[in-house]
Design a protein around this motif. Structure first.
Motif, PDB file in Angstrom:
ATOM      1  N   PRO A 151       0.835  -1.208   0.000  1.00 21.97           N
ATOM      2  CA  PRO A 151       0.000   0.000   0.000  1.00 21.97           C
ATOM      3  C   PRO A 151       0.860   1.245   0.000  1.00 21.97           C
ATOM      4  N   GLU A 152       0.601   2.190   0.902  1.00 26.06           N
ATOM      5  CA  GLU A 152       1.381   3.410   0.928  1.00 26.06           C
ATOM      6  C   GLU A 152       2.861   3.098   1.167  1.00 26.06           C
ATOM      7  N   PRO A 153       3.765   3.845   0.548  1.00 28.58           N
ATOM      8  CA  PRO A 153       5.186   3.614   0.807  1.00 28.58           C
ATOM      9  C   PRO A 153       5.470   3.677   2.298  1.00 28.58           C
ATOM     10  N   GLY A 154       6.232   2.723   2.802  1.00 35.81           N
ATOM     11  CA  GLY A 154       6.617   2.725   4.197  1.00 35.81           C
ATOM     12  C   GLY A 154       5.682   1.976   5.122  1.00 35.81           C
ATOM     13  N   VAL A 155       4.499   1.574   4.627  1.00 34.38           N
ATOM     14  CA  VAL A 155       3.545   0.857   5.461  1.00 34.38           C
ATOM     15  C   VAL A 155       3.833  -0.638   5.374  1.00 34.38           C
ATOM     16  N   GLY A 156       3.980  -1.275   6.532  1.00 35.63           N
ATOM     17  CA  GLY A 156       4.228  -2.716   6.555  1.00 35.63           C
ATOM     18  C   GLY A 156       2.922  -3.472   6.626  1.00 35.63           C
ATOM     19  N   ALA A 157       2.880  -4.489   7.494  1.00 34.04           N
ATOM     20  CA  ALA A 157       1.656  -5.267   7.648  1.00 34.04           C
ATOM     21  C   ALA A 157       0.511  -4.347   8.078  1.00 34.04           C
ATOM     22  N   HIS A 158      -0.650  -4.526   7.462  1.00 34.96           N
ATOM     23  CA  HIS A 158      -1.773  -3.643   7.731  1.00 34.96           C
ATOM     24  C   HIS A 158      -3.065  -4.362   7.362  1.00 34.96           C
ATOM     25  N   ALA A 159      -4.171  -3.790   7.771  1.00 34.83           N
ATOM     26  CA  ALA A 159      -5.492  -4.310   7.410  1.00 34.83           C
ATOM     27  C   ALA A 159      -6.335  -3.168   6.855  1.00 34.83           C
ATOM     28  N   HIS A 160      -7.448  -3.524   6.200  1.00 36.51           N
ATOM     29  CA  HIS A 160      -8.360  -2.528   5.645  1.00 36.51           C
ATOM     30  C   HIS A 160      -9.754  -2.751   6.217  1.00 36.51           C
ATOM     31  N   ASP A 161     -10.586  -1.715   6.162  1.00 36.68           N
ATOM     32  CA  ASP A 161     -11.996  -1.927   6.490  1.00 36.68           C
ATOM     33  C   ASP A 161     -12.849  -1.905   5.220  1.00 36.68           C
ATOM     34  N   PHE A 162     -12.192  -2.097   4.066  1.00 38.61           N
ATOM     35  CA  PHE A 162     -12.887  -2.134   2.783  1.00 38.61           C
ATOM     36  C   PHE A 162     -12.476  -3.400   2.031  1.00 38.61           C
ATOM     37  N   LEU A 163     -13.039  -3.591   0.856  1.00 37.66           N
ATOM     38  CA  LEU A 163     -12.786  -4.767   0.031  1.00 37.66           C
ATOM     39  C   LEU A 163     -11.730  -4.449  -1.020  1.00 37.66           C
ATOM     40  N   VAL A 164     -10.916  -5.460  -1.365  1.00 37.39           N
ATOM     41  CA  VAL A 164      -9.820  -5.250  -2.312  1.00 37.39           C
ATOM     42  C   VAL A 164      -9.788  -6.369  -3.350  1.00 37.39           C
ATOM     43  N   LEU A 165      -9.677  -5.982  -4.613  1.00 42.43           N
ATOM     44  CA  LEU A 165      -9.370  -6.911  -5.705  1.00 42.43           C
ATOM     45  C   LEU A 165      -7.959  -6.594  -6.182  1.00 42.43           C
ATOM     46  N   LEU A 166      -7.073  -7.581  -6.158  1.00 44.53           N
ATOM     47  CA  LEU A 166      -5.697  -7.379  -6.622  1.00 44.53           C
ATOM     48  C   LEU A 166      -5.412  -8.392  -7.716  1.00 44.53           C
ATOM     49  N   TYR A 167      -5.229  -7.894  -8.939  1.00 47.57           N
ATOM     50  CA  TYR A 167      -5.002  -8.773 -10.082  1.00 47.57           C
ATOM     51  C   TYR A 167      -3.556  -8.665 -10.559  1.00 47.57           C
ATOM     52  N   ALA A 168      -2.852  -9.792 -10.559  1.00 47.79           N
ATOM     53  CA  ALA A 168      -1.459  -9.843 -11.014  1.00 47.79           C
ATOM     54  C   ALA A 168      -1.435 -10.405 -12.433  1.00 47.79           C
ATOM     55  N   HIS A 169      -1.351  -9.529 -13.408  1.00 50.07           N
ATOM     56  CA  HIS A 169      -1.333  -9.972 -14.802  1.00 50.07           C
ATOM     57  C   HIS A 169      -0.016 -10.666 -15.131  1.00 50.07           C
ATOM     58  N   ARG A 170       1.098 -10.048 -14.686  1.00 50.20           N
ATOM     59  CA  ARG A 170       2.422 -10.662 -14.783  1.00 50.20           C
ATOM     60  C   ARG A 170       3.100 -10.495 -13.434  1.00 50.20           C
ATOM     61  N   ALA A 171       3.552 -11.605 -12.847  1.00 54.12           N
ATOM     62  CA  ALA A 171       4.118 -11.496 -11.505  1.00 54.12           C
ATOM     63  C   ALA A 171       4.964 -12.712 -11.170  1.00 54.12           C
ATOM     64  N   ASP A 172       5.910 -12.473 -10.283  1.00 57.56           N
ATOM     65  CA  ASP A 172       6.725 -13.539  -9.690  1.00 57.56           C
ATOM     66  C   ASP A 172       7.196 -12.998  -8.350  1.00 57.56           C
ATOM     67  N   ALA A 173       6.307 -13.042  -7.350  1.00 57.46           N
ATOM     68  CA  ALA A 173       6.592 -12.395  -6.077  1.00 57.46           C
ATOM     69  C   ALA A 173       5.890 -13.165  -4.965  1.00 57.46           C
ATOM     70  N   THR A 174       5.937 -12.594  -3.774  1.00 57.70           N
ATOM     71  CA  THR A 174       5.234 -13.179  -2.637  1.00 57.70           C
ATOM     72  C   THR A 174       4.492 -12.073  -1.896  1.00 57.70           C
ATOM     73  N   VAL A 175       3.448 -12.464  -1.181  1.00 54.90           N
ATOM     74  CA  VAL A 175       2.684 -11.545  -0.360  1.00 54.90           C
ATOM     75  C   VAL A 175       2.253 -12.312   0.888  1.00 54.90           C
ATOM     76  N   SER A 176       2.181 -11.630   2.010  1.00 55.45           N
ATOM     77  CA  SER A 176       1.712 -12.243   3.246  1.00 55.45           C
ATOM     78  C   SER A 176       0.271 -11.824   3.489  1.00 55.45           C
ATOM     79  N   ILE A 177      -0.604 -12.812   3.666  1.00 55.47           N
ATOM     80  CA  ILE A 177      -2.013 -12.553   3.957  1.00 55.47           C
ATOM     81  C   ILE A 177      -2.375 -13.349   5.198  1.00 55.47           C
ATOM     82  N   ASP A 178      -2.797 -12.637   6.230  1.00 60.63           N
ATOM     83  CA  ASP A 178      -3.101 -13.264   7.517  1.00 60.63           C
ATOM     84  C   ASP A 178      -1.932 -14.122   7.995  1.00 60.63           C
ATOM     85  N   HIS A 179      -0.724 -13.570   7.818  1.00 59.09           N
ATOM     86  CA  HIS A 179       0.524 -14.171   8.318  1.00 59.09           C
ATOM     87  C   HIS A 179       0.890 -15.472   7.595  1.00 59.09           C
TER      88      HIS A 179
END
Length: 297
Positions: A39-67
């Motif tokens: 999300p914002e630069p400098g923000v680490g682990a965080h939560a939202h009170d809204f809904l999010v769609l994240l589409y990776a068209h081309r990717a080779d990475a990792t993300v942490s969701i609920d640890h």
């Protein structure tokens, strides 16, 4: 996310929670093309009170969701529910190309829905409330997904006459696509290395139209009902019987919207021989009867 989200508090363990900034006359939907700081630069682990769609068209990475660490590969669509804790490593790009869209549940209105957890287009987010929801967009469909995100972004940026209605229409198309992908629960669980859960959902898919019970599912998998209950609840936050009910009601909503079958006929088709019990279960979930749901569609 960027600019459109604001800090609103912290969870009990200190994780920052972000909400969606709102302004009069501005549609409460935001979109951003990836790559970019998410999300914002400098923000680490965080939560939202809204809904999010994240589409990776081309990717080779990792993300942490609920640890839990998830790989992000081409065609992945992550459906993130309010309250899920998301983390990124440093300035790592979550995707080389893709989109992220975020919005509050009340942006998508439906007269018969009591909450986002029972909304016919938002049920993929309800599944993700206790387990990260990673869907896979088929290769042939990926250009179309990119075009839909781009069309939504254009309406939000240009703000031409009618842009609010147009933006919500494009968002609805994205949610319809996500809901259709999410219908293949067993396939998605298999892709997330959840073979037991995939087997559970395969049994439910094959037999939800019958008077099937927890004991029947357990017997098919040669497990005790107690063990199956423990595993499914721990991994998904719901019981086997709740998942059976969800699948039946999903099919019932489709039949109510797309056919002229009577409520009694739909009840039988989705595994409820007793129509009065079906109506009771439907109303408990959606706060309206099947007939009123159809009338509001």
């Amino acid at each position: 996310m960027r600019r459109s989200s604001v800090p609103v508090g912290r969870t009990g363990d200190g994780t920052p929670v972000y909400g969606l900034g709102r302004a009069p006359g501005v549609v409460p939907v935001a979109a951003s093309r990836l790559p970019g700081p998410v999300p914002e630069p400098g923000v680490g682990a965080h939560a939202h009170d809204f809904l999010v769609l994240l589409y990776a068209h081309r990717a080779d990475a990792t993300v942490s969701i609920d640890h839990r660490t998830w790989t992000v590969t081409d065609g992945d669509l992550f459906v993130l529910a309010p309250g899920q804790v998301v983390g990124f490593t440093g300035t790592q790009r979550v995707a080389e190309d893709g989109w992220v869209v975020w919005f509050p549940a009340d942006a998508v209105r439906h007269g018969a829905s009591a909450s986002w957890r029972s909304h016919p287009l938002l049920f993929p987010f309800a599944r993700g409330a206790n387990r990260a929801q990673r869907l896979q967009v088929p290769t042939a469909d990926r250009p179309g997904w990119m075009a839909r995100f781009a069309a939504l972004d254009t309406e939000l940026r240009t703000r031409r006459d009618g842009h609010q209605e147009a933006a919500l229409a494009h968002l609805t198309l994205l949610l319809v696509g996500a809901a259709r992908l999410s219908a293949d629960v067993a396939g998605q669980l298999r892709s997330a290395d959840e073979p037991l859960l995939a087997a559970v959902f395969e049994v439910i898919e094959q037999r939800y139209h019958e008077p099937i019970s927890l004991a029947d599912v357990a017997a098919e998998l040669a497990l005790t009902a107690g063990h199956l209950t423990t595993v499914v609840r721990r991994r998904t936050g719901r019981t086997v019987q709740q998942w059976i009910t969800q699948r039946r009601l999903q099919e019932a909503r489709t039949l109510l919207a797309e056919t002229d079958l009577t409520v009694a006929a739909i009840s039988r088709r989705v595994g409820y021989p007793d129509a009065s019990y079906f109506i009771k279960r439907f109303r408990a979930e959606h706060r309206v009867t099947p007939a009123r749901w159809r009338g509001a569609g």
